[in-house]
Design an enzyme around this catalytic site. Structure first.
Site, short mmCIF file in Angstrom:
data_model
loop_
_atom_site.label_atom_id
_atom_site.label_comp_id
_atom_site.label_asym_id
_atom_site.label_seq_id
_atom_site.Cartn_x
_atom_site.Cartn_y
_atom_site.Cartn_z
N SER A 337 0.86 -1.18 0.00
CA SER A 337 0.00 0.00 0.00
C SER A 337 0.89 1.23 0.00
CB SER A 337 -0.91 -0.01 1.23
OG SER A 337 -1.71 1.15 1.31
N CYS A 338 0.33 2.38 -0.35
CA CYS A 338 1.09 3.64 -0.29
C CYS A 338 0.07 4.77 -0.13
CB CYS A 338 1.97 3.82 -1.51
SG CYS A 338 1.10 3.90 -3.09
N GLY A 339 0.28 5.89 -0.80
CA GLY A 339 -0.68 6.98 -0.72
C GLY A 339 -1.84 6.80 -1.68
N GLY A 341 -1.39 4.26 -4.63
CA GLY A 341 -1.11 3.15 -5.52
C GLY A 341 0.06 3.36 -6.46
N TYR A 378 -3.82 4.50 0.96
CA TYR A 378 -4.19 5.36 2.08
C TYR A 378 -5.10 6.51 1.66
CZ TYR A 378 -3.76 6.60 6.96
OH TYR A 378 -4.03 6.82 8.28
#
Length: 402
Positions: A337-339, A341, A378
């Site tokens: 996961s990140c901010g 994708g 996120y």
């Protein structure tokens, strides 16, 4: 069979998603129990409907089986790895035997208010028009994103959109694809992940991207007529199938938190955002991270080439050490996961590089060669009031975020 609402809640599906019909697809009996693999069929307006529920030991879950059956690609006629050097690409483009079947793609994406932001006064495609690798075509990740999958801006396209987009770019299932960006390594891995998820094995990221190509003194072209590059590239549309296991939604991520054997979640955002000590760039979001996840900032798998001062990917040994230090077992399935994708794809690429060069663990167990991505990331998770979030307090303890 019909599953009651209480069971759906236990599996982590949002409360408002009711009326699901669940059909039992496969039952695998192992020494430690029975695994149940379910397909959830939506009957009421929620896209977070498809997920995997398992019981018993993890290595027999459908997700893990998928990882075990995938094979790495290494062919004299294709890409030797998921990362290729500028010298390799230049040699391929110079050879009449391989140049015709090679597509070079600029997948640059600019992140506002960051080191990866668009230059002031330059149109969106202006950098591509003014300087690119000869024959390159441009790919816009946001133009093909499926807006119904999540609220995040970079979702994978639908199979129909993907097929149309690949036809426009002149890419079929036999095309060797090399993707780069204008930053070094930042957004190019997102295109690699997209093609890989749709089953295209012969795709690689150019290590160092356009800056490395330029630093090596290799030829460039410039033109304001980008239509010339795209119109001559088109091919007949092929049929592509998206591997749903490689794109997690919020329902599957919620279910994973309370699973008996959860898949490892790796967070590619900065460690400050992970810990909740740095503010989120999007207004109204709670800081912190998905419970149980581990922090591996995407920058941790990158380095500066000492000869060219360009951002490139670290060697395999250093990448492996990064994950070990973060408490991530690269021998087991991982979802990143990140901010939104984008940078999760950088970490997924680093994991793929490890798997290509070392496909077995010391005990002989097959390693997962691919990481999935939680596409909403996120931007979706932190923007909802009903998702569980934790952070670190001033004493270093993990606490719930209200």
């Amino acid at each position: 069979m019909r599953v009651p609402l209480c069971s759906i809640k236990t599996l982590g599906i949002p409360r408002q998603c009711t009326g699901y019909n669940v059909s039992l697809k496969k039952s695998i009996v192992s020494a430690s129990g029975v695994n149940l693999s379910f397909t959830v069929i939506q009957s009421g307006g929620c896209r977070a409907a498809r997920f995997l529920a398992t019981g018993g030991d993890q290595k027999h879950s459908k997700f893990f089986q998928h990882h075990r059956k995938m094979t790495s690609v290494s062919s004299s006629d294709g890409v030797p790895s998921c990362i290729v050097s500028v010298d390799w690409l230049h040699s391929r483009l110079e050879s009449p035997d391989t140049s015709d079947n090679t597509r070079v793609v600029d997948a640059t994406w600019f992140l506002p208010n960051s080191a990866f932001s668009q230059p002031d006064g330059v149109p969106r495609n202006g950098c591509f028009d003014s300087e690119r690798i000869p024959g390159a075509i441009f790919w816009d990740c946001d133009a093909v994103s499926d807006p119904l999958f999540s609220a995040a801006p970079h979702n994978l396209p639908t199979p129909t959109t993907f097929a149309e987009n690949m036809a426009e770019l002149g890419i079929d299932k036999n095309t060797v694809v090399v993707v780069y960006d204008q930053h070094g390594i930042f957004s190019a891995p997102r295109f690699w992940y997209t093609l890989s998820t749709f089953g295209h094995a012969n795709v690689a990221v150019l290590n160092g991207g356009l800056p490395q190509w330029r630093a090596k003194g290799l030829p460039l072209e410039s033109s304001t007529d980008t239509e010339t590059n795209t119109s001559t590239a088109t091919r007949a549309a092929a049929t592509w199938e998206k591997d749903e296991d490689m794109q997690w939604n919020i329902g599957r991520t919620l279910a994973n938190i309370s699973a008996e054997h959860p898949v490892q979640i790796v967070d590619a955002r900065s460690n400050g955002r992970f810990r909740g000590t740095e503010p989120e760039p999007r207004p109204g979001m709670r800081g912190g991270h998905i419970p149980g996840s581990r922090s591996v900032p995407f920058s941790a798998v990158l380095m500066t080439d000492p000869e060219t001062n360009v951002t490139v990917m670290k060697p395999e040994a250093e990448i492996r050490a990064v994950f070990e230090d973060a408490g991530v077992d690269v021998r087991k399935p991982i979802t990143v996961s990140c901010g939104s994708g984008m940078t999760a794809s950088v970490v997924a690429l680093a994991l793929r590089r490890l798997a290509i060069h070392s496909t077995q663990a010391p005990n002989g167990e097959t390693l997962p060669p691919f990481a999935a991505i939680y596409d909403g990331s996120y931007a979706e998770w932190g923007g909802r009031p009903d998702t569980p979030i934790v952070k670190f307090d001033d004493e270093g303890n993990i606490v719930q975020v209200p």
